[in-house]
Write a protein that holds these residues in place. Structure first.
Motif, PDB file in Angstrom:
ATOM      1  N   GLY A   8      -8.454  -9.112  -3.716  1.00 42.04           N
ATOM      2  CA  GLY A   8      -8.892  -8.426  -2.502  1.00 42.04           C
ATOM      3  C   GLY A   8      -9.864  -7.309  -2.811  1.00 42.04           C
ATOM      4  O   GLY A   8     -10.084  -6.937  -3.960  1.00 42.04           O
TER       5      GLY A   8
ATOM      6  N   GLY B 110      -9.026   1.726  -6.039  1.00 44.11           N
ATOM      7  CA  GLY B 110      -7.995   0.700  -6.087  1.00 44.11           C
ATOM      8  C   GLY B 110      -6.606   1.287  -5.947  1.00 44.11           C
ATOM      9  O   GLY B 110      -6.297   1.970  -4.977  1.00 44.11           O
ATOM     10  N   LYS B 111      -5.774   1.041  -6.956  1.00 45.02           N
ATOM     11  CA  LYS B 111      -4.385   1.496  -6.910  1.00 45.02           C
ATOM     12  C   LYS B 111      -4.209   2.910  -7.455  1.00 45.02           C
ATOM     13  O   LYS B 111      -3.096   3.388  -7.591  1.00 45.02           O
ATOM     14  CB  LYS B 111      -3.491   0.536  -7.686  1.00 45.02           C
ATOM     15  CG  LYS B 111      -3.774   0.489  -9.177  1.00 45.02           C
ATOM     16  CD  LYS B 111      -2.828  -0.441  -9.884  1.00 45.02           C
ATOM     17  CE  LYS B 111      -3.073  -0.395 -11.380  1.00 45.02           C
ATOM     18  NZ  LYS B 111      -2.124  -1.203 -12.098  1.00 45.02           N
TER      19      LYS B 111
ATOM     20  N   GLN C 187     -11.083  -3.729  -3.280  1.00 43.01           N
ATOM     21  CA  GLN C 187     -10.444  -2.475  -3.667  1.00 43.01           C
ATOM     22  C   GLN C 187     -11.180  -1.294  -3.046  1.00 43.01           C
ATOM     23  O   GLN C 187     -12.400  -1.322  -2.898  1.00 43.01           O
ATOM     24  CB  GLN C 187     -10.464  -2.322  -5.190  1.00 43.01           C
ATOM     25  CG  GLN C 187      -9.662  -3.370  -5.909  1.00 43.01           C
ATOM     26  CD  GLN C 187      -9.626  -3.112  -7.406  1.00 43.01           C
ATOM     27  OE1 GLN C 187      -9.684  -1.978  -7.848  1.00 43.01           O
ATOM     28  NE2 GLN C 187      -9.530  -4.172  -8.182  1.00 43.01           N
TER      29      GLN C 187
ATOM     30  N   ASP D 111      -4.256   1.298  -2.876  1.00 46.34           N
ATOM     31  CA  ASP D 111      -3.998  -0.144  -2.788  1.00 46.34           C
ATOM     32  C   ASP D 111      -2.711  -0.522  -3.513  1.00 46.34           C
ATOM     33  O   ASP D 111      -2.208   0.226  -4.349  1.00 46.34           O
ATOM     34  CB  ASP D 111      -5.174  -0.914  -3.399  1.00 46.34           C
ATOM     35  CG  ASP D 111      -6.439  -0.795  -2.572  1.00 46.34           C
ATOM     36  OD1 ASP D 111      -6.334  -0.690  -1.340  1.00 46.34           O
ATOM     37  OD2 ASP D 111      -7.541  -0.816  -3.158  1.00 46.34           O
TER      38      ASP D 111
ATOM     39  N   ILE E 246      -3.520  -5.579  -6.531  1.00 43.57           N
ATOM     40  CA  ILE E 246      -4.751  -5.830  -5.775  1.00 43.57           C
ATOM     41  C   ILE E 246      -5.789  -6.566  -6.621  1.00 43.57           C
ATOM     42  O   ILE E 246      -6.508  -7.432  -6.131  1.00 43.57           O
ATOM     43  CB  ILE E 246      -5.331  -4.516  -5.189  1.00 43.57           C
ATOM     44  CG1 ILE E 246      -6.473  -4.791  -4.219  1.00 43.57           C
ATOM     45  CG2 ILE E 246      -5.797  -3.583  -6.291  1.00 43.57           C
ATOM     46  CD1 ILE E 246      -6.047  -5.344  -2.901  1.00 43.57           C
ATOM     47  N   HIS E 247      -5.853  -6.273  -7.912  1.00 48.10           N
ATOM     48  CA  HIS E 247      -6.838  -6.936  -8.775  1.00 48.10           C
ATOM     49  C   HIS E 247      -6.472  -8.396  -9.023  1.00 48.10           C
ATOM     50  O   HIS E 247      -7.331  -9.225  -9.263  1.00 48.10           O
ATOM     51  CB  HIS E 247      -6.978  -6.173 -10.092  1.00 48.10           C
ATOM     52  CG  HIS E 247      -5.715  -6.107 -10.892  1.00 48.10           C
ATOM     53  ND1 HIS E 247      -4.661  -5.293 -10.553  1.00 48.10           N
ATOM     54  CD2 HIS E 247      -5.327  -6.780 -11.992  1.00 48.10           C
ATOM     55  CE1 HIS E 247      -3.691  -5.469 -11.431  1.00 48.10           C
ATOM     56  NE2 HIS E 247      -4.054  -6.358 -12.307  1.00 48.10           N
TER      57      HIS E 247
ATOM     58  N   LYS F  66      -4.767 -10.342  -6.738  1.00 46.79           N
ATOM     59  CA  LYS F  66      -4.988 -11.039  -5.471  1.00 46.79           C
ATOM     60  C   LYS F  66      -6.466 -11.256  -5.191  1.00 46.79           C
ATOM     61  O   LYS F  66      -6.826 -12.130  -4.420  1.00 46.79           O
ATOM     62  CB  LYS F  66      -4.382 -10.232  -4.320  1.00 46.79           C
ATOM     63  CG  LYS F  66      -2.881 -10.208  -4.309  1.00 46.79           C
ATOM     64  CD  LYS F  66      -2.402  -9.385  -3.136  1.00 46.79           C
ATOM     65  CE  LYS F  66      -0.903  -9.317  -3.065  1.00 46.79           C
ATOM     66  NZ  LYS F  66      -0.447  -8.428  -1.991  1.00 46.79           N
TER      67      LYS F  66
ATOM     68  N   GLU G 280       0.846  -1.191   0.000  1.00 45.97           N
ATOM     69  CA  GLU G 280       0.000   0.000   0.000  1.00 45.97           C
ATOM     70  C   GLU G 280       0.882   1.242   0.000  1.00 45.97           C
ATOM     71  O   GLU G 280       2.026   1.204   0.447  1.00 45.97           O
ATOM     72  CB  GLU G 280      -0.898   0.017   1.238  1.00 45.97           C
ATOM     73  CG  GLU G 280      -1.990  -1.009   1.207  1.00 45.97           C
ATOM     74  CD  GLU G 280      -2.902  -0.900   2.419  1.00 45.97           C
ATOM     75  OE1 GLU G 280      -2.584  -0.146   3.361  1.00 45.97           O
ATOM     76  OE2 GLU G 280      -3.931  -1.579   2.420  1.00 45.97           O
TER      77      GLU G 280
END
Length: 179
Positions: A115, A130-131, A117, A106, A110-111, A113, A76
């Motif tokens: 998890g 998200g990121k 977002q 993130d 993240i996409h 994994k 993160e």
């Protein structure tokens, strides 16, 4: 393989009141700069995109831009913008303002994994998805010139994240002993 960097060109920062630092071009030959790809600073900086939201970014009119920051790391990240650096910039031709809150984004994967977002939209138009996060900047010319010219401004971005280098050992395998 590491290269010893020499300086060829250097320029003193025009904001000599507070800064007084030099910007140097690393080089080994006259028109060439060699970097180890793994240690290039661009691998560690976030991806930043700037999009014009309204106006023309010229003197004489107010404008808005959105700066989008993407995390390229597997941890993160936290970032924030500080527009106060623009006040002392001798080359600045615009006043800028933006949200000075910290934004948490993130990790880059993240996409993958799977998890959850982050998906946050703020009332002023800033967002976190998200990121990626987007921050809106209001830009107003400091003075009006005889003809339309592009505005110039500076902003400071503070970006924090964790990096794991290939020489680092994972926390689970480290052990300590005491005498």
């Amino acid at each position: 393989q590491r290269f010893h960097l020499m300086t060829k060109e250097s320029y003193k920062c025009p904001n000599s009141k507070e800064c007084g630092k030099y910007v140097c071009k690393p080089t080994l030959r006259g028109r060439q700069a060699n970097y180890d790809k793994r240690t290039a600073v661009l691998d560690y900086l976030p991806r930043i995109n700037i999009k014009l939201k309204s106006g023309e970014l010229k003197t004489g009119r107010k404008s808005q831009i959105i700066i989008m920051v993407q995390n390229r790391h597997l941890q993160e990240a936290i970032f924030k913008f500080d527009p106060s650096i623009n006040e002392d910039d001798l080359y600045s031709t615009a006043k800028i303002s933006c949200c000075q809150d910290q934004f948490e984004i993130d990790p880059a994967d993240i996409h993958i994994k799977g998890g959850k977002q982050r998906n946050i939209n703020k009332p002023n138009g800033d967002y976190i998805k998200g990121k990626e996060a987007g921050v809106i900047f209001d830009i107003e010319p400091k003075h009006y010139s005889t003809g339309p010219r592009h505005v110039k401004f500076s902003v400071k971005c503070i970006f924090k994240t964790k990096l794991q280098l290939k020489d680092d050992k994972p926390d689970s395998s480290s052990s300590s002993s005491s005498p």
